[in-house]
Motif scaffolding. Structure first.
Motif, PDB file in Angstrom:
ATOM      1  N   ASN A   1      44.896  35.799  37.996  1.00 48.29           N
ATOM      2  CA  ASN A   1      44.925  34.468  37.691  1.00 48.29           C
ATOM      3  C   ASN A   1      46.239  34.265  36.775  1.00 48.29           C
ATOM      4  OD1 ASN A   1      44.115  31.467  37.938  1.00 48.29           O
ATOM      5  ND2 ASN A   1      43.535  31.786  35.634  1.00 48.29           N
TER       6      ASN A   1
ATOM      7  N   GLU B   1      49.316  31.647  37.151  1.00 46.80           N
ATOM      8  CA  GLU B   1      49.574  30.505  36.353  1.00 46.80           C
ATOM      9  C   GLU B   1      51.015  30.616  35.624  1.00 46.80           C
ATOM     10  OE1 GLU B   1      47.422  27.846  35.583  1.00 46.80           O
ATOM     11  OE2 GLU B   1      46.166  28.297  37.329  1.00 46.80           O
TER      12      GLU B   1
ATOM     13  N   LYS C   1      48.440  27.085  44.188  1.00 42.45           N
ATOM     14  CA  LYS C   1      49.168  26.875  42.666  1.00 42.45           C
ATOM     15  C   LYS C   1      50.391  25.911  43.390  1.00 42.45           C
ATOM     16  CE  LYS C   1      49.547  26.791  38.628  1.00 42.45           C
ATOM     17  NZ  LYS C   1      48.390  26.069  37.708  1.00 42.45           N
TER      18      LYS C   1
ATOM     19  N   GLU D   1      41.647  37.257  42.703  1.00 42.43           N
ATOM     20  CA  GLU D   1      42.298  35.987  42.177  1.00 42.43           C
ATOM     21  C   GLU D   1      41.704  35.933  40.755  1.00 42.43           C
ATOM     22  OE1 GLU D   1      41.005  32.842  44.504  1.00 42.43           O
ATOM     23  OE2 GLU D   1      42.502  33.100  46.184  1.00 42.43           O
ATOM     24  N   GLU D   2      40.787  36.277  40.435  1.00 44.34           N
ATOM     25  CA  GLU D   2      40.089  36.390  39.102  1.00 44.34           C
ATOM     26  C   GLU D   2      40.973  37.493  38.232  1.00 44.34           C
ATOM     27  OE1 GLU D   2      36.669  38.559  36.423  1.00 44.34           O
ATOM     28  OE2 GLU D   2      36.170  37.416  38.424  1.00 44.34           O
TER      29      GLU D   2
ATOM     30  N   ALA E   1      46.250  32.225  46.677  1.00 42.42           N
ATOM     31  CA  ALA E   1      46.205  31.629  45.445  1.00 42.42           C
ATOM     32  C   ALA E   1      47.500  31.152  44.870  1.00 42.42           C
ATOM     33  CB  ALA E   1      45.591  32.455  44.374  1.00 42.42           C
TER      34      ALA E   1
END
Length: 589
Positions: A281, A285, A323, A277-278, A319
């Protein structure tokens, strides 16, 4: 009219469906799965592989395996294999041919018509390229519809209560958001937004880059130029991404990934969901902007949405789901299979076009995703049809000349949201000649944009004084001419015929080898029940058949070689017939 199949031609996987008994049904392919990898490969002996078989051999044949071709649709590019150039349309047509064949096998009848879906943010050139691919595959493309619209159609068939829904479609290579209103008997797209260069492939790439950097940090070896190693890493990255949708940690183990003077080097590391996820990201987004744009264009807030639908395999990423919850304030619906719902919606539209009595009351109203303009004085892009206009549509506007006694005008057709023509995409241009000589500002030139139900643009310009008119169906440098499409259709048909011939040759070899084994087994097991002269004849015919097959490759068998194998096979079948009967009696006892 016969059955009209619905096809989701995806970046990583494709799916085909059809209406049966008033309901859409996914067609299982020849390999027994409900989706087909959008992968094409060419073996060294000239055999063409599509789908699962192509994907399975990608590691050992990386340079001759093509994936994610959908991202190249509408571009002036090609893939070269064995000095043969293939356009994205031609590669896509090979995938469509397989889906067509699977549908024909399932239905037990020829299939000639289809509805094919595209990302809502596909531009005119990309839509035309998709239609060309269908034609090359031998399909009459009855309609091109947007993927989120198809998903809404699949959802709306059984959920006709009036409501506004948002379709969040994150596939392998594209991302779309559509706000859609469902009312009794009608599905209307209110707005659409997206990014046709964002999808699951980008998550795979980001993870692959991380694995390469970690391997280099640990072993000092840069794998980025090693095609075979990179194919293995990309494949493993995709598997890890999928696994992390349910697990919190996954082990990535790739033995013999490279070699040094000390011997083979392996990759073995644990990857957590948090690290994944890092790494990705910013990709997750970046989906927020199109969501907000679509809501704003539709003139509603998130609280007015009755439902949020997730479409595309990449929406399984936790993730991504989080979101969506954060952006829209509600739990996204998971009643539809994200891998199949687009094809199901396309099948519903196909059923409607075919006159299915259960679907006649459904009215589908889609929109154009981007603003269409013409260039006017000063390089200004002057809009005629704004984005999110319901299609099909037609709009005319009168313009005039900028110079005295001008007898012609150059009409440049643009697509995009920017103010200046240079910042938008040039779809096409043409010259209107024969304008009556007059002072600047006097002539009246009517420009008309006509967008059909497939989202494909036709433009005309007419001098209202002289009656002179010029029109074009927009084509870009990436579109194939009718002659090029016809040639590609002939090539595809020829390849299909050669594939059938090659399969027949392989089948002949297989049958001959099985016959030899069976004859040898019969001679060995019948013992004294078979007389010596008959045994000698069988052995002689076995030797003759072996000789006819020696140094002959099934893929390159000439007619004379094939005839020799057939004759020798026929001869052995005759001489061994009695031995086979004795063998059957022996095994029965």
């Amino acid at each position: 009219m016969g059955k009209i199949i619905g096809i989701d031609l995806g970046t990583t996987n494709s799916c085909v469906a059809v209406m049966e008994g008033g309901q859409p049904a996914v067609i299982v392919n020849a390999e027994g799965t409900r989706t087909t990898p959008s992968v094409v490969a060419f073996t060294k002996n000239g055999e063409r592989l599509v789908g699962d078989t192509a994907k399975r051999q990608a590691v050992t044949n990386a340079s001759r395996t093509i994936s994610s071709i959908k991202r190249e649709m509408g571009k002036n590019t090609h893939v070269t294999i064995d000095r043969q150039k293939y356009t994205p349309q031609e590669i896509s047509s090979m995938i469509l041919q397989k889906l067509k064949k699977d549908a024909e096998d399932y239905l037990g009848q020829p299939v000639t018509d289809a509805v094919i879906t595209v990302p809502a943010y596909f531009d005119d050139a990309q839509r035309k390229a998709t239609k060309d691919a269908g034609r090359i595959a031998g399909l009459h493309v009855q309609r091109i519809i947007n993927e989120p619209t198809a998903a809404a159609l699949a959802y709306g068939l059984d959920n006709a209560q009036p409501q506004k829904i948002l379709v969040y479609d994150l596939g392998g290579g594209t991302f779309d958001v559509s706000v859609i209103e469902i009312s009794e008997g009608m599905i209307e797209v209110l707005a659409t937004a997206g990014n046709n260069r964002l999808g699951g492939d980008d998550y795979d790439k980001r993870l692959s880059e991380y694995l390469v950097s970690e391997f280099q940090r640990e072993h000092g070896i840069n794998l980025s130029k090693d095609m075979t190693a990179m194919t293995r890493i990309t494949e493993e990255a995709e598997k890890a991404k999928i696994a992390l949708s349910s697990a919190t940690t996954v082990n990535i183990n790739l033995p013999y990934l490279s070699t040094t003077r000390s011997g083979p080097v392996h990759m073995d590391l644990n990857l957590t969901r948090a690290k994944f996820e890092e790494l990705t990201n910013d990709l997750t987004e970046s989906t927020a902007g199109p969501v907000q744009t679509a809501l704003a264009d539709a003139g509603i807030t998130a609280s007015q949405l009755g439902r949020v639908l997730l479409v595309g395999g990449s929406t399984r990423i936790p993730a991504v789901q989080e979101k969506v919850r954060m952006l829209l304030g509600q739990e996204p619906g998971k009643s539809l299979n994200p891998d199949e719902c687009v094809a199901l919606g396309a099948a519903i539209q196909g059923g409607k076009l075919a006159g299915d009595s259960n679907l006649n009351e459904i009215l589908l109203m889609d929109v154009t995703p981007l603003t269409l303009s013409i260039e006017t004085v000063g390089g200004i892009s002057t809009p005629l049809i704004k984005r999110n206009t319901t299609i099909p549509t037609r709009y005319s506007q009168v313009f005039t000349t900028a110079q005295n006694y001008q007898t012609s005008v150059n009409v440049k057709v643009l697509q995009g949201e920017r103010q200046f023509a240079r910042d938008n995409k040039l779809l096409g241009k043409f010259v209107l000649r024969g304008i009556r000589r007059a002072m600047a500002g006097v002539p009246q030139i009517e420009v008309t944009f006509d967008i059909d139900a497939n989202g494909i643009v036709n433009v005309s310009a007419k001098d209202l004084s002289s009656g002179k008119e010029q029109s074009i169906t927009i084509t870009s440098s990436t579109s194939m001419s009718d002659a090029e499409v016809d040639q590609a259709v002939r090539d595809a048909a020829a390849y299909e015929a050669s594939d059938s011939q090659r399969k027949a040759s392989f089948d002949l070899f297989t049958e001959a080898e099985q016959l030899i084994r069976k004859a040898e087994n019969a001679v060995a097991k019948t013992g004294k029940r078979l007389d010596r002269p008959t045994k000698s004849m069988i052995r002689s015919d076995i030797a003759e058949l072996r000789k006819s097959m020696r140094k002959v490759k099934p893929a390159d068998m000439s007619p004379s070689q094939e005839e020799a194998v057939k004759n020798a096979k026929f001869k052995l079948e005759g001489s061994a017939e009695y031995a086979f009967r004795l063998l059957d009696e022996t095994e029965t006892k």
